[in-house]
Scaffold this motif. Structure first.
Motif, PDB file in Angstrom:
ATOM      1  N   ILE A 189       0.849  -1.017  -0.137  1.00 15.90           N
ATOM      2  CA  ILE A 189      -0.116   0.054  -0.134  1.00 15.90           C
ATOM      3  C   ILE A 189       0.803   1.340  -0.034  1.00 15.90           C
ATOM      4  N   TYR A 190       1.985   1.234   0.505  1.00 15.87           N
ATOM      5  CA  TYR A 190       3.070   2.249   0.344  1.00 15.87           C
ATOM      6  C   TYR A 190       4.460   1.732  -0.023  1.00 15.87           C
ATOM      7  N   PRO A 237      -2.565   1.539  -4.512  1.00 14.22           N
ATOM      8  CA  PRO A 237      -3.349   2.562  -4.595  1.00 14.22           C
ATOM      9  C   PRO A 237      -2.930   3.502  -5.857  1.00 14.22           C
ATOM     10  N   TYR A 284      -4.602   1.405  -8.774  1.00 14.80           N
ATOM     11  CA  TYR A 284      -5.940   1.144  -8.523  1.00 14.80           C
ATOM     12  C   TYR A 284      -7.040   1.773  -9.680  1.00 14.80           C
ATOM     13  N   LYS A 344      -5.160   7.548   3.143  1.00 14.36           N
ATOM     14  CA  LYS A 344      -5.320   8.219   1.960  1.00 14.36           C
ATOM     15  C   LYS A 344      -6.097   7.122   1.055  1.00 14.36           C
ATOM     16  N   PHE A 345      -5.872   5.722   1.177  1.00 13.26           N
ATOM     17  CA  PHE A 345      -6.507   4.703   0.562  1.00 13.26           C
ATOM     18  C   PHE A 345      -8.059   4.755   0.593  1.00 13.26           C
ATOM     19  N   THR A 349      -9.787   7.386  -0.867  1.00 14.63           N
ATOM     20  CA  THR A 349     -10.131   6.946  -2.457  1.00 14.63           C
ATOM     21  C   THR A 349     -11.197   6.101  -2.543  1.00 14.63           C
TER      22      THR A 349
END
Length: 360
Positions: free
Chosen positions: A202-203, A218, A221, A268-269, A272
């Motif tokens: 994810i990061y 992300p 995505y 942040k995700f 989103t």
């Protein structure tokens, strides 16, 4: 010589007749009577995808069914009517796959599930071939409930059909048909869309830059297929009731990682996801491959993100922890969850999903 020429012409005419018969019974992938579940592009005149678990649904009459794929597309699981599912492979040079023959008269239903990751395979589906008397029926009705699972190799069912002794990965050991997410979706009679890739984070990705990688999930995505470009996915095509995010295992790979960046990425995700799915229940999962400090850091990062969502007024974000694997259910390839472990994961997650949705 004349006799040989006549024989050749007769054989040629017979071949043309067969091809003509096939063409009249060929159903292209773009036919509106076919139903898809998963991120698929039909813009090129065929079905193209990269994520595992794509499903093709159809109803048809006739006694046989074949599917045309790009050569070397990989493994598919096939369900015909109520018969036991079976696996077929589109290997190199073999692109016309027999799915059924000798069927009885009447209407039949087929579901074809892509069992593996398609990033390196570039799979394509061109259409079905029915026998001369066969025909495609109306578009089959799909379940009204919808789920989406976002993840890494665990969600991709990496090594699920291995026994833990393998030295190298093989696509023959990967099969999302038996992964925890598909088992959960089937338990609730729900559609299952999968957006996952082995090694993704994810990061940061597996053993990636401690300060973060660009090609994390992300960033990928928004696109229909895996990659930071190409066709944008139309989120209106699929609005899930429940979204489960199983990321963080690769982010916390050694030698080090940044817990603040990890938490920020989850924050942040979640923003989103909520922007795309205003009504969905979102569940952050911790996989079975972590333990100790890595697991505690992942839980903390997820909770920080959930607390942030709650402060923004989002009360439909949750967290669920699978029991870490200890070998009780065996191991898959490279100590990934085994088929039995995935079944246990589904058994754990089903009651939680039932609790937050009220589904029976």
């Amino acid at each position: 010589m004349r006799r040989l020429f006549i024989s050749f012409m007769l054989l040629f005419a017979a071949a043309v007749a067969v091809l003509h018969a096939q063409k009249t019974n060929f159903v292209p992938a773009t036919d509106s009577r076919l139903a898809y579940v998963g991120r698929v592009s039909l813009s090129g005149g065929c079905a193209a995808w990269t994520y595992p678990g794509l499903q093709i649904h159809a109803c048809f009459t006739g006694t046989s069914l074949r599917m045309k794929t790009s050569s070397g597309s990989g493994f598919f699981m096939v369900e015909i009517n109520d018969k036991a599912p079976f696996k077929v492979e589109s290997a190199g040079g073999d692109s016309l796959l027999l799915l059924a023959e000798g069927l009885s008269e009447g209407t039949h239903r087929v579901t074809v599930t892509y069992a593996i990751e398609g990033l390196l395979k570039h799979p394509k589906f061109y259409g079905f071939y029915l026998d001369e008397a066969g025909a495609l029926c109306d578009r089959p009705q799909l379940p009204t409930r919808k789920m989406e699972f976002i993840g890494n190799s665990i969600t991709c069912a990496y090594g699920i059909e291995g026994d833990g002794s393998e030295k190298k990965f093989s696509y023959s050991q990967q099969n999302v048909f038996y992964a925890y997410e598909t088992l959960v979706a089937r338990a609730f009679d729900a559609q299952c869309q999968i957006v996952a890739r082995s090694g993704i984070g994810i990061y940061r990705n597996n053993n990636g830059n401690v300060r973060g990688d660009k090609n994390v999930l992300p960033a990928l995505y928004p696109y229909t297929q895996f990659g930071m470009g190409g066709e944008k996915w139309d989120f209106s095509r699929y609005q899930p009731d429940v979204v489960c995010v199983n990321l963080g295992t690769n982010d916390t790979t050694n030698p080090s990682y940044d817990t603040n960046l990890l938490a920020d990425a989850f924050k942040k995700f979640l923003v989103t996801l909520r922007g795309h799915y205003p009504k969905a229940k979102i569940v952050l999962l911790t996989g079975t491959m972590l333990k100790g400090q890595r697991l505690e850091d992942l839980k903390h990062a997820q909770q920080v993100a959930i607390d942030d969502a709650v402060r923004r007024g989002d009360m439909e974000v949750y967290r669920f922890d699978f029991t870490p694997a200890d070998g009780t259910y065996g191991w898959g390839t490279h100590r990934h969850p085994s088929k039995r472990q995935h079944a246990h994961m589904a058994e754990e997650l089903i009651p939680f999903i039932r609790k937050i949705t009220g589904w029976e």
